[in-house]
Design an enzyme around this catalytic site. Sequence first.
Site, PDB file in Angstrom:
ATOM      1  N   ASP A   4       0.799  -1.221   0.000  1.00 30.12           N
ATOM      2  CA  ASP A   4       0.000   0.000   0.000  1.00 30.12           C
ATOM      3  C   ASP A   4       0.831   1.270   0.000  1.00 30.12           C
ATOM      4  OD1 ASP A   4      -2.575  -1.222   0.024  1.00 30.12           O
ATOM      5  OD2 ASP A   4      -2.257  -1.762   2.120  1.00 30.12           O
ATOM      6  N   ASP A  57      -6.581  -4.787  -5.866  1.00 29.81           N
ATOM      7  CA  ASP A  57      -6.275  -3.426  -5.412  1.00 29.81           C
ATOM      8  C   ASP A  57      -4.851  -3.009  -5.791  1.00 29.81           C
ATOM      9  OD1 ASP A  57      -7.945  -5.117  -3.799  1.00 29.81           O
ATOM     10  OD2 ASP A  57      -8.110  -3.557  -2.269  1.00 29.81           O
TER      11      ASP A  57
END
Length: 401
Positions: free
Chosen positions: A113, A171
Amino acid sequence: MKRIFLLLTAVCLLAACSRPAAPTLLDEINASLDLAVKQSLRMAASLEGRKVLPQTIDRGRLKTSNSSWWTSGFFGGQLWNLYDYSHNDSLRMWAEDYTMRVADQRFTTDNHDVGFMIFCSFGNGYRITGNPRYREIIDTASQSLITRFKPSTGCIRSWDDRRWQYAVIIDNMMNLEMLMWAGKTFHNPVYTDIAVTHANTTMKNHFRPDYSTWHVVSYDTITGIPDRKQTAQGYNDDSAWARGQSWGLYGYTMMFREARDSAYLRQAEHIADFLIGHPNMPEDKIPYWDYNAPDIPDALRDVSSGAIMCSALIELADYTDAERSATYMAVAEQQLKSMCSPAYRAPLGENCNFLLMHGVGNMPGRSEIDVPLTYADYYYVEAMLRYRSRMMRSATASADR
């Protein structure tokens, strides 16, 4: 009598001409952006000096995160985008503050992330200010991110979770934008090659024949062959979890912009066509949290999925053929109308100063259900600015003809 009739007709025509025109979508977007500026300034001031980031609402109260939570970079990026729109000096001050709150994450190597965290904040900041310090931080973050790439799998690892050998989630497509930018900016083909390899591997293994996507694909680290395909945050492994579909659409639209590979454009078009044509897409075009949720039409909506999809469609409309472009823009316009309406947009000073209501984070995990989400606000602002820019370009082109 004839004179009276003519006089009444003239009065009616005059009244009709003087009546204010109905607001256009662009008018609604400008009003929503002005509201977003005020709401975001309130949010920023509410957390002054605390070195935390807005995340969601929990039991009616603002829930914050530290810099290590995956959504930490979105609020800083939102502030930069709103500063770019308004040139409000207070927004710039807060954007610099909240961006630096996630600076320590440039060294993160234990999750994927870092692309979200750093590029949404520092990437937007560098685009607007050219601050060389921001550029340096993006380079460090890119170096951190590529440590999670394993050539035998052809992917950047998402989760270090022992339930999977080598978990890669859809993602992760969103983190590739930082690598593609860094590859060009720093003339480092390693960044670009890893991003392209990841995108190609994901395109091969993550998508079903109808162009819906699994959430998680686990790879055998020796053979590089997928050993499990699941949808951890969706209704079940075979369902189309809404936010995952939007991540895929956005990711391949972005990859076409950066790489100009027609395979990415076709992939983005296929995903868009699947979503737009889905029988469970609601009339207001804000998706249910999962397109196969068992309680449709009573299932909860996920405005974050709608905001991400909307922003992607507006960009994709610039790349595709005229017929698809018109279709994509019609859907995006409906999504914008919905998000700018009281059904989803919070009044000033309410909703703990988040912009949008009715997001779903992780339904199976019973986390962040029917609440605002910081990333929904980020992509909502981005979608409005993209639409506004598109309309301005169109107006300029018409004036030049």
